[in-house]
Design a protein around this motif. Structure first.
Motif, PDB file in Angstrom:
ATOM      1  N   ILE A  65       7.249  -5.797  -0.541  1.00 23.58           N
ATOM      2  CA  ILE A  65       7.713  -5.839   0.936  1.00 23.58           C
ATOM      3  C   ILE A  65       7.443  -7.276   1.451  1.00 23.58           C
ATOM      4  CG2 ILE A  65       7.144  -4.703   3.159  1.00 23.58           C
ATOM      5  CD1 ILE A  65       6.259  -2.193   1.292  1.00 23.58           C
ATOM      6  N   ARG A  66       6.089  -7.781   1.117  1.00 23.88           N
ATOM      7  CA  ARG A  66       5.853  -8.997   1.612  1.00 23.88           C
ATOM      8  C   ARG A  66       4.998  -9.833   0.373  1.00 23.88           C
ATOM      9  NH1 ARG A  66       6.176  -9.708   7.294  1.00 23.88           N
ATOM     10  NH2 ARG A  66       6.311  -7.702   8.255  1.00 23.88           N
ATOM     11  N   PRO A  67       5.086 -11.154   0.488  1.00 26.22           N
ATOM     12  CA  PRO A  67       4.343 -11.814  -0.585  1.00 26.22           C
ATOM     13  C   PRO A  67       2.821 -11.620  -0.556  1.00 26.22           C
ATOM     14  CG  PRO A  67       5.280 -13.397   0.608  1.00 26.22           C
ATOM     15  CD  PRO A  67       5.795 -11.938   1.136  1.00 26.22           C
ATOM     16  N   ALA A  68       2.047 -11.664  -1.604  1.00 26.09           N
ATOM     17  CA  ALA A  68       0.454 -11.736  -1.478  1.00 26.09           C
ATOM     18  C   ALA A  68       0.596 -13.201  -2.096  1.00 26.09           C
ATOM     19  CB  ALA A  68      -0.082 -10.965  -2.718  1.00 26.09           C
ATOM     20  N   LYS A  69      -0.422 -13.874  -1.606  1.00 34.26           N
ATOM     21  CA  LYS A  69      -0.518 -15.423  -1.924  1.00 34.26           C
ATOM     22  C   LYS A  69      -2.078 -15.493  -2.670  1.00 34.26           C
ATOM     23  CE  LYS A  69       2.340 -16.204   2.059  1.00 34.26           C
ATOM     24  NZ  LYS A  69       2.238 -16.544   3.395  1.00 34.26           N
ATOM     25  N   ASP A  72      -5.733 -14.525  -1.561  1.00 32.33           N
ATOM     26  CA  ASP A  72      -5.848 -13.326  -0.768  1.00 32.33           C
ATOM     27  C   ASP A  72      -6.761 -12.205  -1.234  1.00 32.33           C
ATOM     28  OD1 ASP A  72      -3.853 -14.664   1.150  1.00 32.33           O
ATOM     29  OD2 ASP A  72      -2.246 -12.838   0.199  1.00 32.33           O
ATOM     30  N   LEU A  73      -7.417 -11.606  -0.507  1.00 32.66           N
ATOM     31  CA  LEU A  73      -8.236 -10.680  -0.847  1.00 32.66           C
ATOM     32  C   LEU A  73      -7.386  -9.038  -0.733  1.00 32.66           C
ATOM     33  CD1 LEU A  73     -10.920  -9.494  -2.136  1.00 32.66           C
ATOM     34  CD2 LEU A  73     -11.603  -9.219   0.241  1.00 32.66           C
ATOM     35  N   LEU A  74      -7.039  -8.767  -1.826  1.00 29.35           N
ATOM     36  CA  LEU A  74      -5.912  -7.511  -1.780  1.00 29.35           C
ATOM     37  C   LEU A  74      -6.810  -6.246  -1.908  1.00 29.35           C
ATOM     38  CD1 LEU A  74      -3.147  -8.635  -4.275  1.00 29.35           C
ATOM     39  CD2 LEU A  74      -3.295  -9.063  -1.753  1.00 29.35           C
ATOM     40  N   THR A  75      -6.492  -5.342  -0.993  1.00 34.88           N
ATOM     41  CA  THR A  75      -6.912  -3.830  -1.254  1.00 34.88           C
ATOM     42  C   THR A  75      -5.687  -3.169  -2.020  1.00 34.88           C
ATOM     43  OG1 THR A  75      -8.187  -4.171   0.689  1.00 34.88           O
ATOM     44  CG2 THR A  75      -7.742  -1.703  -0.076  1.00 34.88           C
ATOM     45  N   LEU A  76      -5.958  -2.583  -2.952  1.00 38.58           N
ATOM     46  CA  LEU A  76      -5.223  -1.645  -3.771  1.00 38.58           C
ATOM     47  C   LEU A  76      -5.485  -0.174  -3.401  1.00 38.58           C
ATOM     48  CD1 LEU A  76      -5.194  -4.519  -5.454  1.00 38.58           C
ATOM     49  CD2 LEU A  76      -4.052  -3.111  -7.012  1.00 38.58           C
ATOM     50  N   LYS A  77      -4.741   0.379  -2.991  1.00 41.48           N
ATOM     51  CA  LYS A  77      -5.110   2.001  -2.782  1.00 41.48           C
ATOM     52  C   LYS A  77      -4.425   2.987  -3.615  1.00 41.48           C
ATOM     53  CE  LYS A  77      -5.151   3.738   1.685  1.00 41.48           C
ATOM     54  NZ  LYS A  77      -4.442   4.475   2.876  1.00 41.48           N
ATOM     55  N   TYR A  96      -2.447  -3.929   0.145  1.00 42.32           N
ATOM     56  CA  TYR A  96      -2.582  -4.495   1.439  1.00 42.32           C
ATOM     57  C   TYR A  96      -3.228  -6.123   1.314  1.00 42.32           C
ATOM     58  CZ  TYR A  96      -1.767   0.425   3.232  1.00 42.32           C
ATOM     59  OH  TYR A  96      -1.121   1.379   3.372  1.00 42.32           O
ATOM     60  N   ASN A  97      -3.037  -6.859   2.339  1.00 40.17           N
ATOM     61  CA  ASN A  97      -3.788  -8.036   2.594  1.00 40.17           C
ATOM     62  C   ASN A  97      -5.120  -7.800   3.310  1.00 40.17           C
ATOM     63  OD1 ASN A  97      -2.848  -8.288   4.937  1.00 40.17           O
ATOM     64  ND2 ASN A  97      -1.394  -9.991   4.701  1.00 40.17           N
ATOM     65  N   GLU A  98      -5.761  -8.769   3.757  1.00 35.00           N
ATOM     66  CA  GLU A  98      -6.812  -8.797   4.222  1.00 35.00           C
ATOM     67  C   GLU A  98      -6.462  -8.345   5.953  1.00 35.00           C
ATOM     68  OE1 GLU A  98     -10.181 -11.738   3.411  1.00 35.00           O
ATOM     69  OE2 GLU A  98      -8.267 -12.543   2.378  1.00 35.00           O
ATOM     70  N   GLU A  99      -5.492  -8.520   6.455  1.00 36.81           N
ATOM     71  CA  GLU A  99      -5.047  -8.271   7.868  1.00 36.81           C
ATOM     72  C   GLU A  99      -4.426  -6.820   7.677  1.00 36.81           C
ATOM     73  OE1 GLU A  99      -3.956 -11.097   6.318  1.00 36.81           O
ATOM     74  OE2 GLU A  99      -5.718 -12.151   7.356  1.00 36.81           O
ATOM     75  N   GLN A 100      -4.423  -6.224   6.460  1.00 42.61           N
ATOM     76  CA  GLN A 100      -4.072  -4.748   6.490  1.00 42.61           C
ATOM     77  C   GLN A 100      -2.557  -4.738   6.477  1.00 42.61           C
ATOM     78  OE1 GLN A 100      -6.132  -2.311   5.312  1.00 42.61           O
ATOM     79  NE2 GLN A 100      -7.425  -4.011   4.814  1.00 42.61           N
ATOM     80  N   VAL A 101      -2.027  -5.716   6.227  1.00 45.09           N
ATOM     81  CA  VAL A 101      -0.453  -5.773   6.274  1.00 45.09           C
ATOM     82  C   VAL A 101       0.084  -4.981   4.745  1.00 45.09           C
ATOM     83  CG1 VAL A 101       1.537  -7.123   6.247  1.00 45.09           C
ATOM     84  CG2 VAL A 101      -0.754  -7.408   7.764  1.00 45.09           C
ATOM     85  N   LEU A 102       0.988  -4.137   4.824  1.00 44.00           N
ATOM     86  CA  LEU A 102       1.308  -3.667   3.468  1.00 44.00           C
ATOM     87  C   LEU A 102       2.195  -4.681   2.928  1.00 44.00           C
ATOM     88  CD1 LEU A 102       1.581  -0.999   1.478  1.00 44.00           C
ATOM     89  CD2 LEU A 102       3.467  -0.446   3.018  1.00 44.00           C
TER      90      LEU A 102
END
Length: 137
Positions: A65-69, A72-77, A96-102
């Protein structure tokens, strides 16, 4: 339904020339989520394999959906919407990234396989013991 989260920090080696997480790394991220969540539940792949059952991937789906960079601290649900049955278990993932963007969604269908015969086998009792309470019949 069962849900749990795992965090992963993006390492430089996991990025491409554009600075984005290389697309193939998401499958590895999903594996980390499965392994760590199972470990928290008291389910260890190594022990399951020692009793003669392995769990290979039957199907992998992944939507970017959007790139991780880098960094980045990713949250995998990790989500199990349905109780494992037969010889299969379906894992769903949201990243999700740290801003909780999917950033990414995906799923893997895993099959429990007898290491002796190489054929599908029933979901191990340990899996039912640890997960069944999360699902209403």
């Amino acid at each position: 339904m069962f849900e749990s989260e795992v965090q992963i920090r993006v390492r430089y080696a996991e990025t491409d020339q554009m600075g984005y997480v290389y697309y193939g790394n998401y499958a590895a991220y999903y594996e980390v989520a499965r392994t760590e969540v199972f470990r928290r539940l008291g389910i260890h792949y190594k022990e399951m394999e020692a009793t003669g059952t392995m769990m290979p991937v039957l199907e992998l789906k992944c939507k970017y959906i959007r790139p991780a960079k880098y960094d980045d601290l990713l949250t995998l649900k990790l989500i199990l919407r349905h109780k494992p049955k037969g010889s299969r278990i379906l894992f769903e993932y949201e990243v999700y990234n740290e801003e909780q963007v999917l950033l990414n969604v995906g799923e893997t269908t895993m099959v429990f396989v007898s290491m002796e015969s190489g054929r599908p086998t029933a979901v191990p009792d340990l899996i039912h013991q640890k997960l069944d309470s999360y699902f209403s019949e």
